[in-house]
Design a protein around this motif. Structure first.
Motif, short mmCIF file in Angstrom:
data_model
loop_
_atom_site.label_atom_id
_atom_site.label_comp_id
_atom_site.label_asym_id
_atom_site.label_seq_id
_atom_site.Cartn_x
_atom_site.Cartn_y
_atom_site.Cartn_z
N ALA A 236 13.27 21.55 -3.01
CA ALA A 236 12.27 21.52 -1.88
C ALA A 236 12.97 20.89 -0.66
CB ALA A 236 11.32 20.30 -2.10
N GLY A 237 14.13 20.14 -0.68
CA GLY A 237 14.94 19.70 0.43
C GLY A 237 15.49 20.92 0.99
N ALA A 238 15.96 21.97 0.55
CA ALA A 238 16.87 23.18 0.98
C ALA A 238 15.94 24.07 1.66
CB ALA A 238 17.35 23.88 -0.25
N ALA A 239 14.47 23.73 1.52
CA ALA A 239 13.45 24.65 2.15
C ALA A 239 12.42 23.76 2.64
CB ALA A 239 12.75 25.68 1.39
N GLU A 240 12.66 22.37 3.46
CA GLU A 240 12.02 21.39 3.51
C GLU A 240 10.72 21.83 4.60
OE1 GLU A 240 12.43 16.90 3.98
OE2 GLU A 240 13.87 18.06 4.95
N ASP A 241 11.09 22.96 5.53
CA ASP A 241 10.09 22.91 6.55
C ASP A 241 9.03 24.32 6.19
OD1 ASP A 241 10.92 21.06 8.25
OD2 ASP A 241 12.48 22.53 8.94
N GLU A 242 9.14 24.85 4.82
CA GLU A 242 8.72 25.95 4.48
C GLU A 242 7.58 25.83 3.63
OE1 GLU A 242 11.58 29.23 4.16
OE2 GLU A 242 12.91 27.97 4.68
N ALA A 243 6.39 26.55 3.40
CA ALA A 243 5.55 26.44 2.30
C ALA A 243 5.73 26.57 0.91
CB ALA A 243 4.30 27.29 2.83
N ALA A 244 5.16 25.68 0.14
CA ALA A 244 5.47 26.10 -1.39
C ALA A 244 4.22 26.93 -1.89
CB ALA A 244 5.41 24.84 -2.19
N HIS A 245 4.83 27.80 -2.97
CA HIS A 245 3.96 28.73 -3.63
C HIS A 245 4.11 28.70 -5.02
CE1 HIS A 245 3.58 30.87 0.37
NE2 HIS A 245 4.96 30.56 0.48
N GLU A 246 2.93 28.50 -5.82
CA GLU A 246 3.07 28.39 -7.06
C GLU A 246 3.24 29.96 -7.73
OE1 GLU A 246 -0.35 25.97 -9.24
OE2 GLU A 246 -0.59 28.06 -10.20
#
Length: 269
Positions: A236-246
């Motif tokens: 999560a920290g490596a893509a902190e500004d991006e949306a998460a997708h299940e």
């Protein structure tokens, strides 16, 4: 290859990809999700950095062998599972690059030329890359299992995504082995519902919620120790500004448990 997404993968139990006969259809959904990973990222990455739940050290440490051995870090499984080989190469140069990025961000980091692939690595990577032709470096967790430390480590590793390196956090969204049955169902479902809701938050709110994970419903019943959750913090920290997708979810894992995996960032194409 464009900027790669990062992943938190619930890697399943033990050497499951090599026990199809014993497990039957238990792992079908997880297997399908892992096999779909190359499609999501647009092919094979240049290399993979696996943040493994099965390695904890006083300082962040990278596996730096060009030919990593195998670690059979489980017990009570059939004899053939202690002969498994996943001969993916290591990448000493990438290990050095990761170490430099962590050090530049203020995190002490070491190299370990003896460390082999544990089952959190080979059981997750075999379905996705069965030919074992993508170099893999493992990154340990740091003793203390502090969420902020691991999110910060992920932030430091962000440049790797533009260098063709796939960052994978390999853990489990529910990991209470003493309750890995119907007795663990209430806690796993409560925590998983919270985690899925957090993944749907705007990125900055997501980070704040992850830092406070111990106050989530059934948090310590789902994770008596945090080692199988902390790889998510790095991803999560490596893509902190991006949306998460299940990318994987089931409510009846081993008949009762709720487990999930997530991608941070957009899929290729």
């Amino acid at each position: 290859m464009s900027t790669l997404a990062t992943y938190f993968l619930s890697h399943g139990g033990g050497p499951w990809p090599f026990m199809r006969a014993e497990f039957g259809h238990t792992y079908d959904k997880l297997d399908a999700s892992l096999r779909d990973l190359p499609r999501q990222i647009g092919g094979k990455p240049k290399a993979i950095l696996v943040v493994t739940a099965h390695w904890e050290t006083a300082r962040f440490t990278l596996s730096s062998s060009a030919r990593p051995p195998m670690i059979y870090d489980y017990s009570g499984f059939p004899p053939h599972t202690y002969q498994i080989q996943y001969p993916a190469p290591g990448d000493p140069a990438l290990a050095g690059r990761v170490r430099a990025l962590l050090q530049a961000a203020g995190h002490a980091a070491l190299l370990d030329g003896q460390r082999g692939f544990d089952h959190g690595t080979f059981s997750a990577m075999y379905p996705a890359f069965p030919e074992a032709d993508v170099p893999i470096v493992q990154l340990s967790l740091q003793h203390g299992l502090d969420p902020l430390t691991h999110i910060e480590a992920g932030r430091a590793l962000r440049p790797l995504r533009d260098e063709g390196v796939l960052i994978v956090g390999s853990g489990l969204s529910y990991h209470n082995l003493r309750q890995f049955n119907g007795h663990g169902a209430p806690a796993s479902h409560a925590f998983d519902a919270w985690l899925r809701a957090v993944m749907a938050l705007p990125p900055q709110q997501r980070s704040a919620a992850l830092l406070d994970w111990e106050n989530a419903p059934s948090a310590r019943a789902a994770h008596p120790r945090a080692e199988h959750l902390l790889p998510l913090m790095v991803a999560a920290g490596a893509a902190e500004d991006e949306a998460a997708h299940e990318v994987y979810h089931e409510d009846d894992f081993f008949g009762a448990l709720a487990v999930s995996s997530f991608r941070f960032g957009a899929a290729a194409g």
